[in-house]
Design a protein around this motif. Sequence first.
Motif, short mmCIF file in Angstrom:
data_model
loop_
_atom_site.label_atom_id
_atom_site.label_comp_id
_atom_site.label_asym_id
_atom_site.label_seq_id
_atom_site.Cartn_x
_atom_site.Cartn_y
_atom_site.Cartn_z
N PRO A 166 42.08 49.47 34.73
CA PRO A 166 41.00 49.61 33.74
C PRO A 166 40.88 48.40 32.83
N LEU A 167 39.71 48.28 32.20
CA LEU A 167 39.43 47.14 31.33
C LEU A 167 39.98 47.38 29.93
N MET A 168 40.46 46.29 29.34
CA MET A 168 40.98 46.31 27.98
C MET A 168 40.26 45.23 27.17
N VAL A 169 40.24 45.42 25.86
CA VAL A 169 39.74 44.40 24.95
C VAL A 169 40.96 43.70 24.33
N VAL A 170 40.98 42.39 24.41
CA VAL A 170 42.09 41.60 23.87
C VAL A 170 41.61 40.94 22.58
N LEU A 171 42.36 41.16 21.47
CA LEU A 171 41.96 40.67 20.16
C LEU A 171 43.16 40.08 19.42
N PRO A 172 42.91 39.14 18.51
CA PRO A 172 43.97 38.69 17.62
C PRO A 172 44.37 39.84 16.69
N PRO A 173 45.60 39.90 16.21
CA PRO A 173 46.05 41.03 15.38
C PRO A 173 45.26 41.20 14.08
N ASP A 174 44.69 40.12 13.55
CA ASP A 174 43.97 40.22 12.27
C ASP A 174 42.47 40.49 12.45
N HIS A 175 42.04 40.76 13.68
CA HIS A 175 40.63 41.04 13.91
C HIS A 175 40.27 42.40 13.33
N GLU A 176 39.04 42.56 12.87
CA GLU A 176 38.65 43.81 12.21
C GLU A 176 38.62 45.01 13.15
N ALA A 178 41.00 45.42 15.51
CA ALA A 178 42.33 45.48 16.10
C ALA A 178 43.02 46.83 15.91
N GLN A 179 42.63 47.60 14.89
CA GLN A 179 43.30 48.87 14.62
C GLN A 179 42.67 50.05 15.35
N ALA A 180 41.61 49.81 16.11
CA ALA A 180 40.92 50.90 16.81
C ALA A 180 41.77 51.46 17.95
N ASP A 181 41.62 52.75 18.20
CA ASP A 181 42.30 53.37 19.35
C ASP A 181 41.61 53.02 20.66
N SER A 182 40.31 52.86 20.61
CA SER A 182 39.51 52.43 21.75
C SER A 182 38.22 51.83 21.22
N LEU A 183 37.52 51.09 22.06
CA LEU A 183 36.31 50.40 21.62
C LEU A 183 35.19 50.61 22.64
N SER A 184 33.98 50.82 22.14
CA SER A 184 32.82 50.89 23.01
C SER A 184 32.35 49.47 23.32
N PHE A 185 31.57 49.36 24.38
CA PHE A 185 31.02 48.05 24.74
C PHE A 185 30.09 47.54 23.63
N ALA A 186 29.35 48.44 23.00
CA ALA A 186 28.45 48.04 21.92
C ALA A 186 29.22 47.44 20.75
N GLU A 187 30.38 48.01 20.43
CA GLU A 187 31.20 47.47 19.34
C GLU A 187 31.70 46.07 19.69
N VAL A 188 32.11 45.89 20.93
CA VAL A 188 32.66 44.60 21.36
C VAL A 188 31.60 43.51 21.33
N THR A 189 30.39 43.83 21.77
CA THR A 189 29.35 42.80 21.88
C THR A 189 28.81 42.34 20.53
N ARG A 190 29.24 42.94 19.45
CA ARG A 190 28.85 42.45 18.12
C ARG A 190 29.56 41.15 17.79
N VAL A 257 46.45 41.96 20.41
CA VAL A 257 46.34 43.42 20.38
C VAL A 257 45.47 43.82 21.57
N ARG A 258 45.90 44.84 22.28
CA ARG A 258 45.14 45.30 23.44
C ARG A 258 44.60 46.70 23.15
N VAL A 259 43.29 46.85 23.28
CA VAL A 259 42.63 48.11 22.98
C VAL A 259 41.81 48.53 24.20
#
Length: 300
Positions: A166-176, A178-190, A257-259
Amino acid sequence: MRIDPYSLELFIAVVEEGSIARAASRSHIAASALSRRIADLEAAIGVALLIRSPSGVQLTEAGQHAYSSARSIHGQLESMAREVQSMSGQIAGVVRLHANASAIVGFLPERLTLFKTRYPLVEIALTEQISDEVIRACLDDRADVGISASTKAHAGLDSWRFVDDPLMVVLPPDHELAQADSLSFAEVTRFALVALQAGGSLDQTLKEHADAARMPLNVTVTVNSFDAQCRMVEAGLGIGIVPTSAASAFAGSRNFVRVPLRETWGSGRCLHVHAPRKSSRLKAVQALIDTLIDTLIDEG
């Protein structure tokens, strides 16, 4: 006229690399020796096959025909050798395996280690390709076994499910995010994205779903490998969407951080094993297919 198979193999390498120096490195031979081999081949045929320049080589008109014939002859010789080896009663020979990057970095090392333990006389010729090229190589019989993320059924191929990836979102730890349990594609594309090479299955998937949702992708940089993608994310150039296999291999440090990506098409992504559909296969080829599938079964 005497033309040896090794000279044909070197000629093919020169054409594919576009350079005598690169072909020499690939074939583990001195450039001067390779050049002499090509010159001897041209002398045996009686025509020039290559146009040489400081920037590399190009095929002459005769060379184009010779290259097509050389590939066919070389393939026939390889098939003959492999078929004879298969008849010896031992599981031996060379298996041509083409696989996409996520399979290679995430799953194949352990699978191939198991296979080599079981079948030490088999050599695996592994080539990394994007998923579409893996399928094409199997259909063209240039690969005995392929592993891809393709979801399409292809006439002429047998396919088996390999592993979930499955696909994951990779983010730096200080990204806004980064604390999400999961992310939608719409949230990522912002946010700004670090994208993977154009034309690959992941690139196509993201573009298709972005177009369908009418959400533009804000790509800041495009790279050609998962490790480069994760390094760019680490440097703060954007966030990335990668398979779990790549996230585990290249984003295992505290700098990431992997979400999970909360989309059916992301969470349901899996890899498949493919092979050209044949009435019978070489023993070594079938052994590799069986090992890959048996490994999946053994792991539950």
